[in-house]
Structures are given as C-alpha cells and as structure tokens.
Scaffold this active site. Structure first.
Site: not given
Ligand SMILES: [Zn+2]
Length: 260
Positions: A9, A105, A126, A167, A170, A191, A250
């Site tokens: 599909r 992680l 979070n 990013c 931003c 939630c 960034c």
């Molecule tokens: Zn940024």
C-alpha cells in the site's frame, strides 16, 4: 524485498516505490520514550518497515497507561515497557530489528544512541530530557522530531540542524521561565495532573512517525515548522520557527557550545 505484499500500500505510492521502501529498510530511528506518543510512533515505524528501531524508556507498564499507550495490553501491567513494546513490535513486523536501551539515557550513552540512528523522535514527557536530546541532536547534526500533547492540545515539529533549521531551544529558549516544551502556557504540567485523551496523544505520535518517514524518504519541506493542534476545535495552526542566532544550543552569535 522479502515481503512485498506487506508494504504494497505504500510501495504503490509514486513518492515511495520500491526504492523508497529499500530506503526505509536501510534506515534506523531512535524513539525516546515509549509512552503515549512513542507507542503510536513506534507501531507505525515498524509497520512501515524501518530496518531498525532503537527504543529507550525507564518505566514499567501501569494500569493508567492503557488508556493511551497502545503498545500495551492488560497482561503487560508490571512489565518493563521496553520488553512489552519489543514483543508487540516484533509480532507486528519481525523484519524490523528492535534494540532496547534502558533509560534514562544521558551523557555518552545518549550521544551514542543518537549517533546510531538516522532520525530521532522525542516522545518523552519531561523538559530535561527534551533539552538534553535537542542539544545532542544539534551537536550530531541529526534530525529530531519533537512531539507533545496535553489536555486538548498537541504540537509537533521537525528540527534538522544539518539543514540549518531552528532547534527546539530556539522555540523554547527559557525553560526556567516556564517554557516546558508542552503546548504554550502549560509550563511544567504533566498529563497526570492536567489530563489528556488517548486519541489526542495518538494523533501527535502518528504524525511524528509520518514526519520521520517523509524525512527519510526526502519528501516535503517540514523542517523548522511548528504544527499546533486544537483538539476541541479540530483546528491546526502551522508557523515557521525562526532560527535564533543567540540560541544557547545552536546559535552562531552566542559563542557557547551545546553543553553549556
Ligand atoms: Zn536553536
């Protein structure tokens, strides 16, 4: 292609075809968080025939999860979400390799996980995780699909540092001032406190998978666009997120690295 019928599909789509299917088979995605967003996203990514799915989570399945976390069944209560998710996804598509990364992680483990994937889906719940994941993705120049849902509002965006897009930081420059990464004004609410309907989460998670698949196939110009959904009015808003030259992650003017 070992199972043409399975993907027929989408292969029939001119924009996908056999070559696109092979692209997906050669691709990998990292899904951070297999709750409500991650359930929908991971199911669709496995269904689409992604070659490899890396999943990270720290939680066990609880009764309150079952309302919206569609990877799990009643019999999974008490199990590690990663184990239950792997069983479901492998049953859906044994061709997709599932790798489990017990969370949370951080540091080198997070960087290695991001480096190992072609695209990253932020399905976490979070702000610290969202911020850390964004910084690692910017540093590694990896595309990041961010999603969030609470109450009757959802939002998602694809950020792609390799193409010079804005990013996540931003968009949410001041986490300490209450910009949590949840829809505007929701601050650090969860939630659990504020509530959410299952399908609201499912819509956002499904569209995170869609943005990821499109990006892997080279379809569309989604990077740097924020999509906000009002589930009560059933209306979408789309707005461009400008790159902030002074962004702490960034920015080219800030003269600060992503780890600061
Ligand atoms: Zn940024």
């Amino acid at each position: 292609m070992s199972d043409f019928a399975r993907y027929s599909r989408q292969i029939v789509l001119r924009e996908v075809g056999v070559n696109g299917q092979q692209l997906l088979r050669d691709s990998s995605a990292l899904v951070i968080g297999v709750g409500g967003l991650g359930s929908a996203a991971a199911l669709y990514l496995a269904g689409a025939g992604l070659g490899r799915l890396l999943l990270s989570d720290r939680d066990r399945v609880e009764p309150s999860n079952l309302q919206r976390q569609i990877l799990y069944r009643g019999g999974d209560i008490g199990r590690a979400k990663l184990d239950a998710a792997a069983d479901t996804l492998r049953a859906l598509n044994p061709e997709t390799v599932i790798e489990l990364l017990p969370g949370p992680l951080d540091g080198a483990a997070l960087a290695a996980a991001v480096q190992a994937a072609d695209i990253v889906l932020d399905c976490s719940d979070n702000f610290p995780t969202r911020a850390a994941l964004n910084a690692v993705c910017v540093a590694a120049r990896k595309p990041l699909v961010s999603g969030a849902a609470i109450r009757f509002e959802g939002q998602l965006a694809l950020f792609d540092a390799a193409r010079g897009s804005a990013c996540y930081a931003c968009l949410y420059p001041n986490p300490d001032d209450g910009d949590s990464g949840m829809p505007a004004g929701e601050a650090q609410e969860t939630c659990e406190e504020a509530g959410v309907l299952g399908p609201t989460v499912g819509v956002v998670g499904s569209l995170q998978a869609l943005l990821a698949i499109k990006h892997l196939l080279g379809l569309g110009q989604d990077a740097g666009q924020l999509h906000v959904w009002d589930a009560l009015r059933m209306s979408w808003r789309k707005m461009a997120v400008p790159r902030d030259p002074y962004c702490r992650v960034c920015g080219t003017q800030a003269q600060r690295g992503p780890d600061e």
